[in-house]
Enzyme design. Structure first.
Site, PDB file in Angstrom:
ATOM      1  N   PRO A 204      30.887  50.003 -77.069  1.00 17.29           N
ATOM      2  CA  PRO A 204      31.961  49.878 -76.084  1.00 17.29           C
ATOM      3  C   PRO A 204      32.022  48.459 -75.508  1.00 17.29           C
ATOM      4  O   PRO A 204      30.984  47.837 -75.275  1.00 17.29           O
ATOM      5  CB  PRO A 204      31.588  50.884 -74.993  1.00 17.29           C
ATOM      6  CG  PRO A 204      30.456  51.687 -75.515  1.00 17.29           C
ATOM      7  CD  PRO A 204      29.877  50.999 -76.703  1.00 17.29           C
ATOM      8  N   VAL A 205      33.239  47.960 -75.315  1.00 17.39           N
ATOM      9  CA  VAL A 205      33.437  46.582 -74.838  1.00 17.39           C
ATOM     10  C   VAL A 205      33.158  46.506 -73.329  1.00 17.39           C
ATOM     11  O   VAL A 205      33.443  47.450 -72.589  1.00 17.39           O
ATOM     12  CB  VAL A 205      34.886  46.145 -75.136  1.00 17.39           C
ATOM     13  CG1 VAL A 205      35.176  44.769 -74.546  1.00 17.39           C
ATOM     14  CG2 VAL A 205      35.124  46.117 -76.632  1.00 17.39           C
TER      15      VAL A 205
ATOM     16  N   GLY B 161      27.959  46.350 -71.055  1.00 14.39           N
ATOM     17  CA  GLY B 161      26.544  46.007 -70.934  1.00 14.39           C
ATOM     18  C   GLY B 161      25.733  46.309 -72.179  1.00 14.39           C
ATOM     19  O   GLY B 161      24.516  46.213 -72.167  1.00 14.39           O
TER      20      GLY B 161
ATOM     21  N   ALA C 219      28.148  39.777 -78.214  1.00 14.93           N
ATOM     22  CA  ALA C 219      27.086  39.087 -78.968  1.00 14.93           C
ATOM     23  C   ALA C 219      26.899  39.732 -80.340  1.00 14.93           C
ATOM     24  O   ALA C 219      26.661  39.040 -81.334  1.00 14.93           O
ATOM     25  CB  ALA C 219      25.778  39.119 -78.183  1.00 14.93           C
TER      26      ALA C 219
ATOM     27  N   ASP D 188      21.375  38.429 -74.392  1.00 14.82           N
ATOM     28  CA  ASP D 188      22.093  39.319 -75.319  1.00 14.82           C
ATOM     29  C   ASP D 188      22.010  38.815 -76.755  1.00 14.82           C
ATOM     30  O   ASP D 188      21.618  39.546 -77.667  1.00 14.82           O
ATOM     31  CB  ASP D 188      23.577  39.417 -74.942  1.00 14.82           C
ATOM     32  CG  ASP D 188      23.826  40.373 -73.800  1.00 14.82           C
ATOM     33  OD1 ASP D 188      22.884  40.617 -73.032  1.00 14.82           O
ATOM     34  OD2 ASP D 188      24.962  40.868 -73.681  1.00 14.82           O
TER      35      ASP D 188
HETATM   36  O1  PMV Z   1      26.340  42.866 -69.099  1.00 10.99           O
HETATM   37  P1  PMV Z   1      25.431  42.415 -70.177  1.00 10.99           P
HETATM   38  O2  PMV Z   1      24.592  43.472 -70.760  1.00 10.99           O
HETATM   39  O3  PMV Z   1      26.033  41.516 -71.174  1.00 10.99           O
HETATM   40  O4  PMV Z   1      24.215  41.625 -69.527  1.00 10.99           O
HETATM   41  C1  PMV Z   1      24.328  40.649 -68.626  1.00 10.99           C
HETATM   42  C2  PMV Z   1      22.964  40.336 -68.139  1.00 10.99           C
HETATM   43  C3  PMV Z   1      23.004  39.422 -66.943  1.00 10.99           C
HETATM   44  O5  PMV Z   1      21.655  39.170 -66.605  1.00 10.99           O
HETATM   45  C4  PMV Z   1      23.696  40.090 -65.784  1.00 10.99           C
HETATM   46  C5  PMV Z   1      23.714  38.120 -67.267  1.00 10.99           C
HETATM   47  C6  PMV Z   1      22.981  37.267 -68.265  1.00 10.99           C
HETATM   48  O6  PMV Z   1      23.638  36.346 -68.778  1.00 10.99           O
HETATM   49  O7  PMV Z   1      21.787  37.437 -68.486  1.00 10.99           O
END
Ligand code: PMV
Length: 308
Positions: free
Chosen positions: A96-97, A100, A105, A147
């Site tokens: 899912p876009v 998190g 990536a 990521d």
């Molecule tokens: O939202 P995600 O899973 O792409 O993760 C972001 C993680 C953060 O720590 C909030 C930002 C980062 O660049 O590490």
């Protein structure tokens, strides 16, 4: 035809504080993935087909900073290709876009791998990671790089911004249930909001990030010594600190409470927050019960994954 695939990921501990130099732990999630297929095209040019985002366009018609266009151009440049053949690049993803799970990536890594091998210049993991990080900057603004790193290496990663990657071992496998709030939440916004808080009162937030850093170290020790049960309380503490950073949400808190009420050992939001996903640590035999409690509490869908 050449193809490549890259997994999703979850951050177990340390999101947000990782942007400020504290460590974080992340693991791949093999149940979801981005897939890229590249074949010759009869039409001239490089055609990008990404049905999930309703994109069908020739490379030169995409805006110069479009993440997919930039990924393709940078990969060709890194592979030393100045005169690329006519190609069809098909991108699909079950991740899912903006939730998190690292969809951006994963798409970058899969394109970089498939395209560089198609032009007979396969890149090393290190090179793939560097290229994918450049694209993360387009998505996120100031990404830590966690990521692209966990997705490139597809292994549990102990990540400190700017330091060489460290993988870590999982002495005893453990089970995580992932619950999706269904609300897309751009990481750029939550990262930007935490930065505003930090700018106003640096010493307060540095102390909060230190607490997160300590949790991450304790969690790594617990995982490496096979004491995964200890992760439950650490997850709860990390979630409370993320609430303090204002990156949780009503939906995330509701899912965290529902998971705990259904027997999870601990639970927290995972990733940028405000929406996206939460994770719950469960005994394997409780996974289904916790997953259905999450669905009843409003989760759009759930994934049960084993970390090993
Ligand atoms: O939202 P995600 O899973 O792409 O993760 C972001 C993680 C953060 O720590 C909030 C930002 C980062 O660049 O590490």
């Amino acid at each position: 035809m050449t193809s490549a695939s890259a997994p999703g990921k979850i951050i177990l501990f340390g999101e947000h504080a990782v942007v400020y130099g504290r460590p974080a732990l992340a693991v791949p999630v093999m149940q979801v993935h981005a897939d890229v297929e590249i074949s010759d095209s009869r039409r001239a040019g490089i055609w990008v087909d990404a049905p999930d985002i309703s994109l069908h366009a020739e490379l030169s018609a995409l805006p110069p900073t479009h993440p997919l266009a930039t990924t393709i151009r940078n990969t060709l440049r890194a592979a030393g290709v100045t005169n690329p053949p006519s190609l069809k690049i098909r991108v699909t993803s079950t991740i899912p876009v903006a939730s998190g799970l690292g969809s951006g990536a994963a798409v970058s890594v899969a394109i970089i791998r498939a395209l560089s091998s198609l032009v007979n210049h396969p890149l090393s993991d290190e090179e793939v990671n560097v290229l994918a990080y450049e694209i993360e900057k387009l998505h996120h603004g100031t990404p830590s790089g966690i990521d692209n790193t966990v997705i490139t290496y597809a292994k549990p990663v102990y990540f400190v911004r700017g330091q060489p990657i460290q993988t870590f071992s999982v002495a005893r496998a453990f089970t995580i249930v992932i619950g999706d709030t269904g609300r897309a939440a751009p990481t750029k916004e939550s990262v930007g909001d935490v930065r505003k808080l930090w700018e106003v009162d640096k010493s307060r937030w540095e102390a909060v990030f230190d607490k997160v850093g300590k949790i991450v170290l304790d969690a790594r020790k617990a995982i490496e010594s096979g004491m995964w049960e200890r992760l439950g309380a650490l997850m709860d503490s990390n979630h409370a600190l993320l609430q303090e950073m204002t990156v949780s949400s009503l939906e995330l808190d509701r899912l965290v409470l529902a998971a705990k009420a259904a027997g999870a050992r601990g639970a927290k939001l995972s990733g940028g927050g405000r929406g996206g996903n939460m994770i719950a640590l469960v005994k394997p035999e409780d996974a289904e019960k916790v997953a259905s409690a999450l669905l009843s509490a409003g989760a759009r869908h759930t994934i049960v994954t084993t970390v090993h």
